[in-house]
Design a protein around this motif. Structure first.
Motif, PDB file in Angstrom:
ATOM      1  N   ILE A 146       0.721  -1.266  -0.196  1.00  0.00           N
ATOM      2  CA  ILE A 146       0.057  -0.298  -0.056  1.00  0.00           C
ATOM      3  C   ILE A 146       0.678   0.993  -0.036  1.00  0.00           C
ATOM      4  O   ILE A 146       0.499   2.407  -0.262  1.00  0.00           O
ATOM      5  CB  ILE A 146      -0.840   0.107   1.193  1.00  0.00           C
ATOM      6  N   ASN A 147       2.151   1.121  -0.135  1.00  0.00           N
ATOM      7  CA  ASN A 147       3.129   2.130  -0.435  1.00  0.00           C
ATOM      8  C   ASN A 147       3.300   2.959  -1.107  1.00  0.00           C
ATOM      9  O   ASN A 147       3.772   4.285  -1.654  1.00  0.00           O
ATOM     10  CB  ASN A 147       4.341   1.700   0.900  1.00  0.00           C
ATOM     11  N   GLN A 148       2.525   1.897  -2.790  1.00  0.00           N
ATOM     12  CA  GLN A 148       3.277   2.486  -3.616  1.00  0.00           C
ATOM     13  C   GLN A 148       1.511   3.801  -3.663  1.00  0.00           C
ATOM     14  O   GLN A 148       1.555   3.877  -5.093  1.00  0.00           O
ATOM     15  CB  GLN A 148       2.722   1.170  -4.973  1.00  0.00           C
ATOM     16  N   PHE A 149       0.756   3.967  -2.733  1.00  0.00           N
ATOM     17  CA  PHE A 149      -0.054   4.934  -2.804  1.00  0.00           C
ATOM     18  C   PHE A 149       0.639   6.823  -2.509  1.00  0.00           C
ATOM     19  O   PHE A 149      -0.217   7.661  -2.237  1.00  0.00           O
ATOM     20  CB  PHE A 149      -1.650   4.874  -1.764  1.00  0.00           C
ATOM     21  N   SER A 150       1.751   6.333  -1.589  1.00  0.00           N
ATOM     22  CA  SER A 150       2.387   7.463  -1.091  1.00  0.00           C
ATOM     23  C   SER A 150       2.843   7.991  -1.773  1.00  0.00           C
ATOM     24  O   SER A 150       3.680   9.381  -1.317  1.00  0.00           O
ATOM     25  CB  SER A 150       2.990   7.112  -0.096  1.00  0.00           C
ATOM     26  N   GLY A 151       3.100   7.593  -3.099  1.00  0.00           N
ATOM     27  CA  GLY A 151       4.405   9.165  -4.250  1.00  0.00           C
ATOM     28  C   GLY A 151       3.862   8.498  -5.132  1.00  0.00           C
ATOM     29  O   GLY A 151       3.537   7.460  -5.729  1.00  0.00           O
ATOM     30  N   THR A 152       5.597   9.258  -5.782  1.00  0.00           N
ATOM     31  CA  THR A 152       5.752   8.522  -7.324  1.00  0.00           C
ATOM     32  C   THR A 152       6.253   7.430  -7.392  1.00  0.00           C
ATOM     33  O   THR A 152       6.892   6.505  -6.293  1.00  0.00           O
ATOM     34  CB  THR A 152       6.241   9.804  -7.660  1.00  0.00           C
ATOM     35  N   PRO A 153       5.673   5.953  -8.130  1.00  0.00           N
ATOM     36  CA  PRO A 153       5.564   7.190  -9.162  1.00  0.00           C
ATOM     37  C   PRO A 153       3.478   6.654 -10.181  1.00  0.00           C
ATOM     38  O   PRO A 153       2.899   6.504 -10.918  1.00  0.00           O
ATOM     39  CB  PRO A 153       6.516   5.794 -10.854  1.00  0.00           C
ATOM     40  N   HIS A 154       2.821   7.003  -8.745  1.00  0.00           N
ATOM     41  CA  HIS A 154       1.857   6.279  -8.533  1.00  0.00           C
ATOM     42  C   HIS A 154       0.875   7.972  -9.561  1.00  0.00           C
ATOM     43  O   HIS A 154       1.556   8.951  -9.256  1.00  0.00           O
ATOM     44  CB  HIS A 154       0.808   6.172  -6.945  1.00  0.00           C
ATOM     45  N   PRO A 155      -0.061   7.348 -10.423  1.00  0.00           N
ATOM     46  CA  PRO A 155      -0.670   8.619 -10.892  1.00  0.00           C
ATOM     47  C   PRO A 155      -1.251   9.966 -10.424  1.00  0.00           C
ATOM     48  O   PRO A 155      -1.651  10.971 -10.426  1.00  0.00           O
ATOM     49  CB  PRO A 155      -0.970   8.178 -12.496  1.00  0.00           C
ATOM     50  N   ASP A 156      -1.439   9.283  -9.023  1.00  0.00           N
ATOM     51  CA  ASP A 156      -2.477   9.579  -7.918  1.00  0.00           C
ATOM     52  C   ASP A 156      -2.321   9.329  -6.803  1.00  0.00           C
ATOM     53  O   ASP A 156      -2.848   8.766  -6.327  1.00  0.00           O
ATOM     54  CB  ASP A 156      -4.392   9.719  -8.801  1.00  0.00           C
ATOM     55  N   PRO A 157      -1.595   9.926  -6.388  1.00  0.00           N
ATOM     56  CA  PRO A 157      -1.007   9.886  -4.845  1.00  0.00           C
ATOM     57  C   PRO A 157      -1.434  10.253  -3.826  1.00  0.00           C
ATOM     58  O   PRO A 157      -1.989  11.670  -4.055  1.00  0.00           O
ATOM     59  CB  PRO A 157       0.702   9.819  -4.960  1.00  0.00           C
ATOM     60  N   ASP A 158      -1.521   9.911  -2.410  1.00  0.00           N
ATOM     61  CA  ASP A 158      -2.267  10.386  -1.462  1.00  0.00           C
ATOM     62  C   ASP A 158      -0.887  11.234  -0.667  1.00  0.00           C
ATOM     63  O   ASP A 158      -0.355   9.777   0.120  1.00  0.00           O
ATOM     64  CB  ASP A 158      -2.770   9.072  -0.320  1.00  0.00           C
ATOM     65  N   PRO A 159      -0.469  12.091  -0.650  1.00  0.00           N
ATOM     66  CA  PRO A 159       1.102  12.560   0.142  1.00  0.00           C
ATOM     67  C   PRO A 159       1.196  12.240   1.693  1.00  0.00           C
ATOM     68  O   PRO A 159       0.040  12.191   2.212  1.00  0.00           O
ATOM     69  CB  PRO A 159       1.307  13.897   0.205  1.00  0.00           C
ATOM     70  N   VAL A 160       1.735  11.568   2.136  1.00  0.00           N
ATOM     71  CA  VAL A 160       2.495  11.396   3.483  1.00  0.00           C
ATOM     72  C   VAL A 160       3.837  11.830   3.998  1.00  0.00           C
ATOM     73  O   VAL A 160       4.479  11.318   3.575  1.00  0.00           O
ATOM     74  CB  VAL A 160       1.681  10.062   3.587  1.00  0.00           C
ATOM     75  N   THR A 161       3.785  12.164   4.769  1.00  0.00           N
ATOM     76  CA  THR A 161       5.446  12.080   5.653  1.00  0.00           C
ATOM     77  C   THR A 161       5.988  11.211   5.951  1.00  0.00           C
ATOM     78  O   THR A 161       4.857  10.233   6.837  1.00  0.00           O
ATOM     79  CB  THR A 161       4.918  13.095   6.634  1.00  0.00           C
ATOM     80  N   ARG A 162       7.068  11.324   6.801  1.00  0.00           N
ATOM     81  CA  ARG A 162       7.219   9.673   7.207  1.00  0.00           C
ATOM     82  C   ARG A 162       7.046   9.734   8.850  1.00  0.00           C
ATOM     83  O   ARG A 162       5.798   8.482   9.199  1.00  0.00           O
ATOM     84  CB  ARG A 162       9.301   9.991   7.394  1.00  0.00           C
ATOM     85  N   ASP A 163       6.560  10.505   9.580  1.00  0.00           N
ATOM     86  CA  ASP A 163       5.911  10.474  10.812  1.00  0.00           C
ATOM     87  C   ASP A 163       4.701   9.456  10.734  1.00  0.00           C
ATOM     88  O   ASP A 163       4.071   9.324  11.166  1.00  0.00           O
ATOM     89  CB  ASP A 163       6.154  11.752  11.556  1.00  0.00           C
TER      90      ASP A 163
END
Length: 417
Positions: A146-163
């Motif tokens: 599910i980490n693939q949703f957190s940023g590139t290269p996903h075309p529509d990511p859900d940004p999240v910080t490390r914390d």
């Protein structure tokens, strides 16, 4: 089975309808699939409810869907198979499965929105609680890569910080634990967590949260392209990830689950499939603290289904009509060789130090990726017959840490020609 016996299993890909089988759930078809998996001598499967089908509304977890999952787990028990259940699907074989209440007009971040998080906790806890009385239920995996949703290269990511990622993982694992206390609850990321600078899901999270560290080994990530189908780095990629993960583990004997590994064509063609399978398993089984191997996947994807990446169709140990393939026969043979045996490989006393910056953030982890200085040095040592462990540079001169892991010699990347 001895407590320290290795586990051999498969990621269950239904022969009829792939994971869409939940729409037309047929327990007889499931039983036939499980019969063919059990016939290989495997002891467990990992199964994948589709999140949007099980929780189509934030406050609706479909009882009938949960009943079908329980029926699958019971059918597996009848065949001597334990079951690990992934919760948030999430992402499978290039397709995303996110409920409508997180997308488009209801667009909300799946990692940070309070309502979404509460819905996820309810869902994971419901699945875990429904299975907690089943002796063959191993535990939950929060979700598949599910980490693939957190940023590139996903075309529509859900940004999240490390914390934020760490807090989210903690809450999801806690929900699983509340539902089924004491089971083998883990989380699993694709290898950006280990290889991509700045990725919010980190090696420290992978190696310290949950009951074990789960690694997914896919050599189409540049390894096979660079080293070829029979290169040392290719055949030892799974072992490399197992050993790399231990550098961040607080527990020197934390179990590592090789949760996904497979033979991706055409990078690993039919001529090399059996050799790659045997070599990958031999290298992985030479790693101390390995919990087990779960091959991707049980059955080939039907060619009647459209739009999969080409390699996804042929990854099964069995064909889509349940015939054993050569790689499946190899896995079955190795599983039989290990049945009832304790897994106690020699300690890896030589370690290669990895310098990625501060361990929690690992800002320079790209050195661990294929082509990176650390990756290539580890592969070179392995090709020379060394069995290298991995230690963080900041712990490379810590006597207590080294002694706890049985490390007596530490090399640095410049030491490797």
């Amino acid at each position: 089975m001895p407590v320290d016996a290795l586990r051999f299993g498969a990621n269950y890909t239904p022969t009829r309808g792939w994971f869409h089988h939940w729409l037309d759930f047929d327990l007889d078809e499931v039983r036939a699939d499980l019969d063919s998996i059990a016939a290989l001598g495997l002891d467990h499967v990992r199964v994948f409810p589709l999140w949007p089908l099980f929780q189509p509304n934030r406050t609706l977890i479909r009882p009938r869907a949960v009943e079908q999952l329980v029926a699958l787990v019971d059918a597996a028990a009848e065949r001597g198979l334990d079951v690990a259940v992934d919760g948030l699907q999430g992402h499978l074989s290039s397709f995303d499965f996110l409920p409508a209440w997180t997308r488009t007009w209801h667009r909300r971040n799946v990692f940070t929105d309070p309502d979404v998080i509460a819905g996820q906790e309810a869902y994971l806890g419901t699945l875990a609680a429904a299975l907690t009385g089943r002796p063959n239920f191993l535990g939950m995996t929060v979700g598949n890569e599910i980490n693939q949703f957190s940023g590139t290269p996903h075309p529509d990511p859900d940004p999240v910080t490390r914390d934020q990622a760490a807090r989210w993982l903690g809450r999801m694992l806690a929900a699983c634990e509340r539902g089924a206390p004491g089971r083998f609850h883990v989380h699993a990321e694709y290898d950006a967590a280990w290889y991509q600078d700045g990725h919010p899901f980190t090696p420290a999270q992978a190696a310290r949260l949950g009951a074990a560290t789960a690694v997914h080994s896919w050599v189409f990530n540049g390894t096979a392209q660079r080293h070829g189908p029979a290169g040392t780095a290719t055949e030892h990629h799974a072992a490399y990830l197992i050993e790399l993960s231990k550098a961040w583990a607080a527990d020197p004997h934390r179990p590592v689950w090789l949760q996904e590994v497979g033979v991706p064509a055409p990078l690993i063609g039919p001529r090399h499939a059996v050799r790659f399978t045997e070599a990958t398993l031999a290298a992985a089984l030479d790693c101390p603290d390995l919990w087990g191997v779960t091959w991707w996947c049980s059955h080939d994807v039907s060619r009647e289904l459209a739009d999969f990446p080409a390699l996804e169709y042929g990854l099964g140990l069995l064909t889509n009509d349940r015939r054993t393939k050569p790689a499946g026969a190899a896995v079955a043979r190795i599983a039989e060789e290990w049945r009832g045996r304790a897994h106690r490989p020699a300690v890896r006393s030589t370690a290669l130090a990895v310098d990625v910056g501060p361990a929690e953030e690992a800002p320079g982890r790209s050195v661990c990726a294929p082509g990176g200085a650390f990756f290539e040095a580890w592969a070179a040592l392995t090709a020379d017959g060394v069995r290298p462990a991995v230690v963080l540079a900041e712990l490379a001169e810590d006597p207590a840490h080294l002694a706890a892991r049985g490390i007596t010699e530490v090399l640095r990347v410049p030491d490797v020609s």
